[in-house]
Design a protein around this motif. Structure first.
Motif, short mmCIF file in Angstrom:
data_model
loop_
_atom_site.label_atom_id
_atom_site.label_comp_id
_atom_site.label_asym_id
_atom_site.label_seq_id
_atom_site.Cartn_x
_atom_site.Cartn_y
_atom_site.Cartn_z
N GLU A 467 -5.76 -6.93 2.64
CA GLU A 467 -6.28 -5.73 1.98
C GLU A 467 -7.34 -5.06 2.87
O GLU A 467 -7.38 -3.84 3.00
N GLN A 475 -4.96 7.23 3.06
CA GLN A 475 -4.22 7.28 1.79
C GLN A 475 -3.33 8.52 1.78
O GLN A 475 -3.79 9.64 2.02
N ASP A 509 1.16 -0.41 0.48
CA ASP A 509 1.40 0.84 -0.25
C ASP A 509 0.28 1.83 0.10
O ASP A 509 -0.83 1.75 -0.44
N LYS A 512 -1.73 3.99 -2.51
CA LYS A 512 -2.75 3.35 -3.34
C LYS A 512 -4.10 3.38 -2.63
O LYS A 512 -4.17 3.47 -1.40
N PRO A 513 -5.19 3.25 -3.39
CA PRO A 513 -6.52 3.21 -2.77
C PRO A 513 -6.78 1.88 -2.08
O PRO A 513 -6.09 0.89 -2.32
N SER A 516 -6.15 -2.27 -3.11
CA SER A 516 -5.00 -2.56 -3.98
C SER A 516 -3.70 -2.12 -3.31
O SER A 516 -2.77 -1.66 -3.97
N ARG A 517 -3.64 -2.27 -2.02
CA ARG A 517 -2.47 -1.79 -1.27
C ARG A 517 -1.43 -2.87 -0.98
O ARG A 517 -0.28 -2.56 -0.70
N VAL A 519 1.25 -5.34 -1.68
CA VAL A 519 2.18 -5.65 -2.78
C VAL A 519 3.30 -6.54 -2.26
O VAL A 519 3.59 -6.58 -1.06
N ARG A 593 5.46 3.56 -0.26
CA ARG A 593 4.78 4.34 -1.29
C ARG A 593 5.59 4.20 -2.57
O ARG A 593 6.76 4.57 -2.61
N ASP A 594 4.98 3.61 -3.56
CA ASP A 594 5.66 3.32 -4.83
C ASP A 594 6.98 2.58 -4.59
O ASP A 594 8.00 2.86 -5.24
#
Length: 599
Positions: A467, A475, A509, A512-513, A516-517, A519, A593-594
């Protein structure tokens, strides 16, 4: 060789408290009629400065084995700087100039590496360091210590110091036992004026407290490095009381007021502006360390309201700073009436043949060394896109590191633990060609003299680590266009402070900020267990706190090696004979991204 063989206390007459003449013998003031009601006497002089030369003498890139060039068509090297210096001296008069440096001199190119490791200056009847030869020929008056001066250990630094005709200054590099300066803190130069009263110019050298972290193995128990403001506040009044008319600080420290080592040491890494703001009595600061170009920057001192001029010339000899001082004789002393700075670009002049001729043989030796073939590669690999894609060339670093750590831990208590590995894209122009692979190819991939360690971390700590690393990306909302030229280096994070970790899989991701990226973090196809233990193969810079990554500096050290990672890569290629990316390359991470891959 004793640590403090040439300390300030032992050699104050030579450099620390000594007064060096930059002109002739002063003429008595009475003979010039000073104080007779005539117009004020004035005198001007110039101080030239370089910083972060990093072993660059020639306008040459030893990692590509051709003339240096970049997008801005900058040139590098002391040979270019020498030409600029001679032009300034011709314009101003040599006796009206001084030449100083703000550190990081003996590490960075294969030229400097060669004379530290391959044909070391410390050997009996060893060579004179090329940087010492070049700087002596140019006629430097002083140089501050940089943090990279300590990379090769104290003996190499002391030998380099011995070979220089000018003092290496470090008012905050203290002997750990006596807490006295281990190097000359300052030097005072006298500038001859036409008015019978010399100008005393004090040069105070300050280095970076981060040395205590970054080169812990070399300095622990031997030297300590208090803050720049603290030591400047101690020495500047002393210099003024000794009659200094002008006080210049040469500081291997940037201007931002930030630190990359968090709270691991209680001192600011980039403290040059703070020194100007907090310590009265300083006229100018030559800034280093940050690799930025600052032609002229004024900081107001909080106590006096006086403006202090700061300047940082661009790294590697790409720029030369000029501080111009105008003095007036008032009430029996010289007073700075005005001070400003500017930078000259080294790409507007030719290399000085005096310097290139002086070191032609050394240059040829190093060129021959870097072109030695160490193996072959089945395909070309490059770092051109490694800052945003998991590329095989970075996997090469990681597989070498992971295999080295696994072999080191074999048969021990931690042999059964999975080994992960971190690596950075140090240069976006590094490449391993198809066909013959040379030393310069490996050196270009890993240009720093980092060594390898093994640290014990948990799954939860690994996630925190990733992280932190992912802050490197700007971002970017899902669906928004992605421009790779603007995607990376968020908050001025350099490429070497973004780590890719191999041995597990994850997504970053970027919509995300920060925080919390990361995943889908998985190990062997399953979500990572926060409590599981892993071995991280990590370079000593990161392990000692470089970049301020979480957990690693405090993690248990399972193993450490004194061999440079670069040499480990070279040895691995030599042992294999052939590099085949298909045998080790894998896509362990990707930007999303998502859930949708960016590339």
């Amino acid at each position: 060789m004793p640590l403090n063989r040439r300390t300030f206390l032992g050699t104050s007459a030579a450099a620390g408290a000594g007064v060096a003449m930059a002109g002739g013998v002063a003429v008595p003031a009475e003979a010039q009629g000073l104080g007779s009601g005539r117009p004020p006497k004035r005198y001007s002089f110039t101080v030239m400065g370089t910083t972060d030369l990093h072993g660059n003498v020639f306008n040459w890139d030893y990692f590509t084995d051709k003339e240096f060039d970049d997008k801005a068509h900058n040139d590098v090297g002391l040979a270019k700087i020498s030409t600029l210096v001679e032009q300034v001296r011709a314009e101003k008069g040599r006796h009206n100039t001084l030449m100083i440096d703000a550190g990081d001199t003996i590490q960075g190119t294969q030229l400097s590496y060669y004379y530290a490791k391959i044909d070391p200056i410390t050997a009996q009847r060893g060579p004179i360091h090329p940087m010492a030869q070049a700087m002596n020929a140019i006629g430097y008056d002083a140089a501050a210590l940089g943090n990279h001066e300590f990379n090769y250990g104290i003996p190499v630094l002391r030998k380099f110091e011995e070979q220089c005709d000018f003092p290496l200054l470090g008012a905050n590099a203290l002997d750990a036992k006596t807490l006295r300066p281990a190097f000359a803190p300052y030097v005072i130069k006298q500038m001859r004026t036409p008015h019978g009263r010399d100008v005393k110019v004090a040069i105070l050298g300050l280095t970076n407290p981060g040395i205590a972290i970054w080169d812990k193995a070399n300095v622990s128990g031997r030297m300590v490095f208090p803050g720049l403001e603290e030591q400047a506040a101690k020495f500047v009044p002393r210099l003024r009381s000794m009659g200094a008319d002008v006080v210049i600080v040469s500081a291997h420290s940037g201007t931002s007021g930030t630190s990359s080592y968090g709270d691991q040491v209680p001192y600011v890494e980039n403290a040059a502006a703070l020194v100007a703001e907090q310590v009265p009595g300083i006229d100018a600061i030559l800034v280093g360390h940050a690799h930025l170009e600052i032609p002229e920057y004024f900081v107001e001192n909080k106590e006096t309201g006086k403006k202090v001029v700061l300047s940082e010339p661009l790294k590697w000899g790409q720029r030369l700073t000029l501080f111009d001082f105008d003095l007036v004789w008032e009430k029996g002393r010289w007073v700075v009436e005005g001070a400003g700075s500017r930078v000259l670009n080294s790409n507007v002049v030719a290399e000085d043949p005096k310097i290139t001729g002086l070191l032609a043989d050394e240059h040829k030796k190093v060129v021959a060394y870097v072109n030695q073939v160490i193996g072959t590669s089945t395909a070309a690999m490059t770092t051109a896109e490694a800052a945003w894609k998991d590329e095989p060339i970075i996997d090469l670093i990681n597989v070498v590191q992971a295999e080295t750590v696994k072999a080191a831990l074999a048969g021990g208590a931690y042999a059964s633990l999975p080994v992960l590995s971190q690596a950075s894209c140090f240069s976006r122009t590094a490449q391993i060609p198809a066909g013959n692979v040379t030393i310069k190819d490996a050196a270009g991939l890993y240009p720093f003299e980092n060594t390898l360690e093994a640290r014990l971390l948990t799954g939860a700590q690994i996630k925190d680590y990733l992280e932190f690393s992912a802050r490197y990306y700007v971002q970017t909302a899902a669906g928004a266009p992605v421009d790779t030229s603007k995607l990376t280096n968020a908050d001025n994070t350099p490429d070497y402070n973004y780590d890719a970790v191999s041995g597990l899989t994850y997504e970053i991701d970027i919509a995300k900020p920060n925080g919390s990226r990361i995943v889908n973090l998985s190990f062997e196809g399953k979500a990572i267990d926060p409590a599981a233990e892993f071995v991280l193969a990590v370079n000593n810079y990161r392990a000692s706190g470089g970049g301020n990554f979480p957990h690693v500096p405090g993690a248990k050290q399972l193993w450490a090696n004194s061999e440079e990672i670069r040499n480990t890569i070279i040895g691995w290629v030599q042992a294999k004979g052939s590099v085949d990316g298909a045998q080790f390359a894998s896509v362990d991470w990707r930007l999303t991204r998502d859930g949708v891959p960016v590339f």
